[in-house]
Design a protein around this motif. Sequence first.
Motif, PDB file in Angstrom:
ATOM      1  N   GLU A 182      16.085  -7.051   0.945  1.00  0.00           N
ATOM      2  CA  GLU A 182      14.675  -7.356   0.716  1.00  0.00           C
ATOM      3  C   GLU A 182      14.072  -6.380  -0.285  1.00  0.00           C
ATOM      4  OE1 GLU A 182      13.321  -9.230   5.007  1.00  0.00           O
ATOM      5  OE2 GLU A 182      12.980  -7.087   4.672  1.00  0.00           O
ATOM      6  N   ALA A 183      13.058  -6.869  -0.982  1.00  0.00           N
ATOM      7  CA  ALA A 183      12.319  -6.050  -1.939  1.00  0.00           C
ATOM      8  C   ALA A 183      10.858  -6.489  -1.890  1.00  0.00           C
ATOM      9  CB  ALA A 183      12.877  -6.226  -3.350  1.00  0.00           C
ATOM     10  N   VAL A 184       9.967  -5.626  -2.354  1.00  0.00           N
ATOM     11  CA  VAL A 184       8.551  -5.960  -2.459  1.00  0.00           C
ATOM     12  C   VAL A 184       8.119  -5.681  -3.888  1.00  0.00           C
ATOM     13  CG1 VAL A 184       6.204  -5.340  -1.755  1.00  0.00           C
ATOM     14  CG2 VAL A 184       7.998  -5.527  -0.036  1.00  0.00           C
ATOM     15  N   ILE A 185       7.453  -6.656  -4.503  1.00  0.00           N
ATOM     16  CA  ILE A 185       6.924  -6.459  -5.853  1.00  0.00           C
ATOM     17  C   ILE A 185       5.411  -6.324  -5.773  1.00  0.00           C
ATOM     18  CG2 ILE A 185       8.777  -7.617  -7.111  1.00  0.00           C
ATOM     19  CD1 ILE A 185       7.011 -10.130  -7.188  1.00  0.00           C
ATOM     20  N   SER A 186       4.862  -5.585  -6.724  1.00  0.00           N
ATOM     21  CA  SER A 186       3.404  -5.495  -6.828  1.00  0.00           C
ATOM     22  C   SER A 186       2.988  -6.105  -8.158  1.00  0.00           C
ATOM     23  CB  SER A 186       2.924  -4.052  -6.713  1.00  0.00           C
ATOM     24  OG  SER A 186       3.372  -3.284  -7.791  1.00  0.00           O
ATOM     25  N   PHE A 187       1.866  -6.805  -8.134  1.00  0.00           N
ATOM     26  CA  PHE A 187       1.350  -7.450  -9.336  1.00  0.00           C
ATOM     27  C   PHE A 187      -0.163  -7.517  -9.243  1.00  0.00           C
ATOM     28  CE2 PHE A 187       2.440 -10.619  -6.223  1.00  0.00           C
ATOM     29  CZ  PHE A 187       1.366 -11.489  -6.210  1.00  0.00           C
ATOM     30  N   GLN A 188      -0.796  -7.665 -10.385  1.00  0.00           N
ATOM     31  CA  GLN A 188      -2.251  -7.665 -10.474  1.00  0.00           C
ATOM     32  C   GLN A 188      -2.781  -9.092 -10.503  1.00  0.00           C
ATOM     33  OE1 GLN A 188      -3.719  -4.535 -10.750  1.00  0.00           O
ATOM     34  NE2 GLN A 188      -5.736  -5.384 -10.565  1.00  0.00           N
ATOM     35  N   THR A 189      -3.839  -9.331  -9.733  1.00  0.00           N
ATOM     36  CA  THR A 189      -4.570 -10.605  -9.797  1.00  0.00           C
ATOM     37  C   THR A 189      -6.057 -10.270  -9.892  1.00  0.00           C
ATOM     38  OG1 THR A 189      -4.891 -10.840  -7.411  1.00  0.00           O
ATOM     39  CG2 THR A 189      -2.854 -11.755  -8.327  1.00  0.00           C
ATOM     40  N   ASN A 190      -6.877 -11.303  -9.918  1.00  0.00           N
ATOM     41  CA  ASN A 190      -8.321 -11.046  -9.946  1.00  0.00           C
ATOM     42  C   ASN A 190      -8.818 -10.457  -8.630  1.00  0.00           C
ATOM     43  OD1 ASN A 190      -8.015 -13.339  -8.437  1.00  0.00           O
ATOM     44  ND2 ASN A 190      -9.471 -14.581  -9.579  1.00  0.00           N
ATOM     45  N   LYS A 191      -7.999 -10.494  -7.582  1.00  0.00           N
ATOM     46  CA  LYS A 191      -8.334  -9.881  -6.292  1.00  0.00           C
ATOM     47  C   LYS A 191      -7.872  -8.427  -6.214  1.00  0.00           C
ATOM     48  CE  LYS A 191      -7.870 -14.219  -3.777  1.00  0.00           C
ATOM     49  NZ  LYS A 191      -7.101 -14.937  -2.749  1.00  0.00           N
ATOM     50  N   GLY A 192      -7.203  -7.944  -7.248  1.00  0.00           N
ATOM     51  CA  GLY A 192      -6.662  -6.576  -7.237  1.00  0.00           C
ATOM     52  C   GLY A 192      -5.148  -6.600  -7.154  1.00  0.00           C
ATOM     53  N   ILE A 193      -4.576  -5.494  -6.731  1.00  0.00           N
ATOM     54  CA  ILE A 193      -3.114  -5.397  -6.620  1.00  0.00           C
ATOM     55  C   ILE A 193      -2.653  -6.172  -5.392  1.00  0.00           C
ATOM     56  CG2 ILE A 193      -1.165  -3.846  -6.263  1.00  0.00           C
ATOM     57  CD1 ILE A 193      -2.650  -1.748  -7.853  1.00  0.00           C
ATOM     58  N   GLN A 194      -1.655  -7.015  -5.588  1.00  0.00           N
ATOM     59  CA  GLN A 194      -1.074  -7.819  -4.514  1.00  0.00           C
ATOM     60  C   GLN A 194       0.382  -7.400  -4.330  1.00  0.00           C
ATOM     61  OE1 GLN A 194      -2.832 -10.744  -2.954  1.00  0.00           O
ATOM     62  NE2 GLN A 194      -4.439  -9.430  -3.760  1.00  0.00           N
TER      63      GLN A 194
END
Length: 146
Positions: free
Chosen positions: A118-130
């Motif tokens: 398993e891995a977790v990615i972080s990405f930016q949306t208009n709601k902030g970091i997801q």
Amino acid sequence: MKIIKVITSLLIFISIISCKSAESILTNKTPFKIEKATFSTWHGGVRGVSGYKLELKLNKPYKLDSIYFRNQKGALELDKTKNVYTAVFTIRNKTRNPFGNKKPNNQKNIPFELKKDEAVISFQTNKGIQYYKITNVEEVEGKRFP
């Protein structure tokens, strides 16, 4: 003295209720689809140096920030020609240090409990970091460097 106890208790209570568990900040939706998630193990030309190369293929370009994998955090780099993100993690053998140099600590205390695939990615949306958890990251054949 009684006021100090009340204030301390109040601060502890506020800090406890304001904490979020890492699992609660994970999202189950992304504005892109992960078509393929793989990793391979590599062994370097220097004895005791190895690591992982993780690749993510998306269905469309999107700005990904970082990835958490096997208790490490890494930066994701985009190969625009293939629409593939890559992260490289280095692991140094803790028992060997022939030059007496202090070894960097690349093992981080990450805010997620992850299985080996398993891995977790972080990405930016208009709601902030997801944050999004990827399951079943497939292991592919690795490389040995001379």
